[in-house]
Write an enzyme that holds these catalytic residues in place. Structure first.
Site, short mmCIF file in Angstrom:
data_model
loop_
_atom_site.label_atom_id
_atom_site.label_comp_id
_atom_site.label_asym_id
_atom_site.label_seq_id
_atom_site.Cartn_x
_atom_site.Cartn_y
_atom_site.Cartn_z
N ALA A 42 12.70 6.88 -5.43
CA ALA A 42 11.70 7.50 -6.51
C ALA A 42 12.17 9.06 -6.23
O ALA A 42 12.24 9.46 -5.22
CB ALA A 42 10.37 7.26 -5.76
N THR A 43 11.88 9.87 -7.58
CA THR A 43 12.43 11.29 -7.37
C THR A 43 11.19 11.97 -7.73
O THR A 43 11.09 13.21 -7.57
CB THR A 43 13.49 11.48 -8.43
N HIS A 59 3.05 2.37 -10.57
CA HIS A 59 4.29 1.70 -10.17
C HIS A 59 4.56 0.92 -8.72
O HIS A 59 5.04 -0.05 -8.60
CB HIS A 59 5.21 2.86 -10.16
N ARG A 60 4.01 1.34 -7.75
CA ARG A 60 4.10 0.77 -6.25
C ARG A 60 3.37 -0.48 -6.37
O ARG A 60 3.87 -1.55 -5.73
CB ARG A 60 3.28 1.61 -5.32
N ARG A 62 2.77 -2.51 -8.91
CA ARG A 62 3.60 -3.36 -9.86
C ARG A 62 4.83 -3.85 -9.15
O ARG A 62 5.01 -5.16 -9.31
CB ARG A 62 3.91 -2.62 -11.00
N GLU A 71 11.67 7.93 -1.04
CA GLU A 71 11.61 9.31 -2.04
C GLU A 71 12.37 10.67 -1.46
O GLU A 71 12.63 10.84 -0.46
CB GLU A 71 9.96 9.58 -1.68
#
Length: 181
Positions: A42-43, A59-60, A62, A71
């Site tokens: 993750a950016t 997102h997490r 899902r 990260e």
């Protein structure tokens, strides 16, 4: 949706699309379908942005527990060298947010872009990179936004040139722009 024979053997895939095009969901499914230990790189940075925090939480949720999450808002190339090893499948989500971070940090964007593009063919593990295609809309009304649009376009071109496959998502539908050799 992810069983596209044209990209099935790709070691490095770039997934492009607009906001809410389905690119992250497609990329996640493609990583899982290809096997290997899934790693989500993750950016994004949350800061005090409640909307971004909600997006990250979505997102997490899902992805679930199958994924390891790392990260890294700035040191993308070095982190890929560390993570993209045999037996791993790294999903970078997303290059556009990484570019934002690099730009805000005042770093040398052409050099960072060149380093990333040069590293991708050398990585021993599978990598799927997600990026926004920001150049399809209206011309931004300010210099900073125009510079960002141009830098994002150049970043996407550099990564696409070295990727084995490129997929464009619109309305949740994939279109293969570049197939595996």
């Amino acid at each position: 949706m992810t069983d596209l024979p044209a990209i099935a053997g790709a070691r490095c895939v770039l997934v492009l699309g607009g906001a809410r095009s389905g690119k992250s969901r497609f990329a996640e499914a493609h990583v899982l379908a290809g096997g290997g230990r899934p790693i989500y790189l993750a950016t994004a940075t949350v800061g005090d942005d409640a909307e971004m925090a909600a997006r990250i939480a979505h997102h997490r949720a899902r992805r679930g527990d199958a994924w390891s999450t790392v990260e890294e808002p700035l040191e993308l190339t070095a982190t890929l060298h560390r993570l993209a090893q045999p037996g791993a499948a790294v999903l970078v989500d997303c290059l556009t947010l990484w570019l934002t971070n690099v730009m805000l940090a005042g770093r040398d964007i052409p050099a960072e872009t060149a380093a990333l593009a040069a590293a991708l063919p050398e990585l021993p593990g599978r990598v799927v990179l997600v990026a926004n295609e920001v150049g399809l809309g209206i011309v931004p009304d300010n210099a900073m936004a125009r510079a960002f649009r141009d830098l994002a376009g150049r970043l996407n071109q550099a990564v696409a040139a070295t990727a084995d496959a490129v997929v464009f998502l619109a309305a949740g539908l994939p279109l293969v722009l570049k197939a595996c050799p």
